[in-house]
Design an enzyme around this catalytic site. Structure first.
Site, mmCIF file in Angstrom:
data_model
loop_
_atom_site.group_PDB
_atom_site.id
_atom_site.type_symbol
_atom_site.label_atom_id
_atom_site.label_comp_id
_atom_site.label_asym_id
_atom_site.label_seq_id
_atom_site.Cartn_x
_atom_site.Cartn_y
_atom_site.Cartn_z
ATOM 1 N N ASP A 1 74.246 -13.552 18.063
ATOM 2 C CA ASP A 1 73.097 -12.666 18.176
ATOM 3 C C ASP A 1 73.515 -11.557 19.150
ATOM 4 O O ASP A 1 74.605 -11.590 19.729
ATOM 5 C CB ASP A 1 71.887 -13.446 18.697
ATOM 6 C CG ASP A 1 70.566 -12.788 18.326
ATOM 7 O OD1 ASP A 1 70.563 -11.578 18.037
ATOM 8 O OD2 ASP A 1 69.534 -13.482 18.344
ATOM 9 N N HIS B 1 65.146 -12.427 24.014
ATOM 10 C CA HIS B 1 65.457 -11.069 24.459
ATOM 11 C C HIS B 1 65.240 -10.926 25.961
ATOM 12 O O HIS B 1 65.909 -10.137 26.623
ATOM 13 C CB HIS B 1 64.563 -10.054 23.738
ATOM 14 C CG HIS B 1 64.843 -9.944 22.275
ATOM 15 N ND1 HIS B 1 64.192 -10.701 21.336
ATOM 16 C CD2 HIS B 1 65.719 -9.177 21.599
ATOM 17 C CE1 HIS B 1 64.645 -10.394 20.146
ATOM 18 N NE2 HIS B 1 65.578 -9.466 20.273
#
Length: 445
Positions: free
Chosen positions: A346, A273
């Site tokens: 993702d 992230h």
């Protein structure tokens, strides 16, 4: 009883899909629903929307084939490209305005976002204000599907990251089940299957057809900041058995499942992230440590596999993350492992995939690498235009787009998204599901 759909066919804030987020066992007869089905029948979109549909066919000129094939034949190029995207929307109600939607999409309500952009899917999040109660979520999903039916040929797939444990987007409105690491500690694959089945049943009661679970990573790095207890364990064989059982459980419920994060996110010390993890496994190590759970998921008929924003230089020396790597998504996943289901990226708003290329180029390269679903681009109009322009210029062939769209539509057909969808929020937290949760929790203690 399993529920079969009728019809044709930081961590909390940072964990967006995939890494926060991102045909198995036969099922018995469908159980009845307490509420009436909501029938969502696609119709032609108004001319003010991004694309115009082809003229209607005469009764003698209707395309033959499955619902997925017929739908693809009726779609314009613009709608095909739109079908690749799964997006987040903000708000509790389909018709309620949100400044976040206005800023990102130029329209205020979740329903208007769906009508304007015609995405293939929507993913729900608690942090996007999508979750406050069971009846509210069921009404939201129904409203979103109705908006999709107004504007295009293809029905909307609604998904969520409900891994249980650490990543539980539906909070307290669903039964609280143990997470993967706790299930793994019991050593019984029946627990993975039963929890996944009960989870899938509750998702379907809310009008959610796809779960971005199970996590198929083997957590072999104790410093892993993003997987950890989200994995079933650190032994590839045991994790594989749990993943296969979980896929069976979701499918017994009638829900679609997504194994993640390919080619494996278990041996990282960087959170994708916020950075770009590098894993130095050789191909031999990868086949031994990372691949087994994905092989097992494929063997059990998993609907989709999600890519990881990780660099594995010994699998692909380009330095690109797996999400953008043809060698990994096409070479390893499609060709070596033989997976012909849906590949989802993702979340494309994560730092791990945004470091090397701009947000427009990332979307194009993900398609070229082999991805079918482009998940949560940070700028949807930019990503959409980039993919459309790449097709018009010949960089991406329309045949390549058709392949992805057909996979997505076939998944929707298989999981009942083309037909009427029943919601039954009152069925959540049933005694049977609480019994499953208690049994597994007791086995861990």
């Amino acid at each position: 009883m399993p529920r079969i759909r009728h019809g044709i066919g930081m961590l909390a804030a940072l964990l967006v899909t995939g890494c926060g987020s991102g045909i198995g066992a036969a099922s018995s007869a469908p159980s009845p629903r307490a509420s009436a089905p909501v029938s969502v029948v696609p119709s032609s979109p108004p001319s003010s929307l991004p694309s115009s549909p082809p003229p209607p066919s005469s009764s003698d000129d209707q395309p033959s084939g499955s619902p997925a094939e017929r739908t693809l034949a009726e779609m314009s190029l613009r709608d095909k490209v739109a079908q690749l995207f799964t997006i987040a929307v903000w708000g509790q109600k389909a018709g309620a305005a949100s400044k976040e939607n206005e800023a990102r999409y130029g329209v205020a309500t979740p329903a208007k976002v769906v009508e304007k952009f015609r995405p293939g899917g929507v993913i729900l999040f608690d942090w996007a204000g999508n979750v406050s109660g069971a009846s509210q979520v069921a009404a939201l999903t129904t409203g979103l599907r109705e908006a999709a039916a107004k504007s295009g040929e293809a029905p909307l797939m609604i998904g969520v990251d409900q891994e249980n444990g650490l990543v539980s987007r539906l909070k307290s409105i669903v039964t609280t089940f143990p997470g993967a690491s706790e299930i793994g500690k019991t050593g019984k694959t029946a627990n993975a299957r039963d929890v996944a089945r009960a989870t899938g049943e509750e998702l379907l009661d809310l009008g959610i057809s796809l779960d971005f679970a199970p996590v198929a990573d083997v957590n072999i790095n104790p410093r892993n900041p993003v997987i950890g207890p989200r994995a079933y364990g650190s032994d590839p064989g045991k994790v594989a058995a749990m993943v296969g059982a979980a896929v069976d459980g979701f499918h017994a419920a009638g829900a679609a499942s997504v194994a993640k994060h390919f080619p494996g996110h278990g041996d990282t010390s960087v959170d994708s992230h916020t950075g770009l993890p590098v894993i130095t496994h050789s191909k031999t190590q990868w086949r031994k440590l990372d691949a087994p759970p994905f092989r097992e998921a494929i063997r059990h008929g998993v609907d989709a596999i999600m890519s990881a924003h990780v660099v594995m230089p010994k699998l692909d020396p380009s330095g690109d993350p797996a999400t953008l790597s043809p060698r990994i998504l096409t070479g390893l996943l499609r060709e070596e492992l033989g997976f012909d289901g849906v590949i989802s990226t993702d979340a494309l708003d994560m730092a791990g995939v945004r470091k090397k290329y701009g947000d427009a180029e990332v979307a194009v390269r993900a398609v070229l690498a082999g991805a079918d679903i482009l998940l949560m681009p940070p700028n949807l109009p930019k990503a959409y235009d980039a993919v459309l322009d790449a097709v018009k210029s010949g960089r991406i062939s329309e045949r390549r787009i058709d392949e992805s769209v057909l996979r997505i539509l076939r998944l929707k057909e298989k999981r009942g998204v083309f037909g009427p969808i029943r919601t039954d929020p009152g069925a959540l937290k049933s005694a049977a599901h609480r019994k499953v949760a208690d049994r597994v929790f007791d086995a861990v203690r």
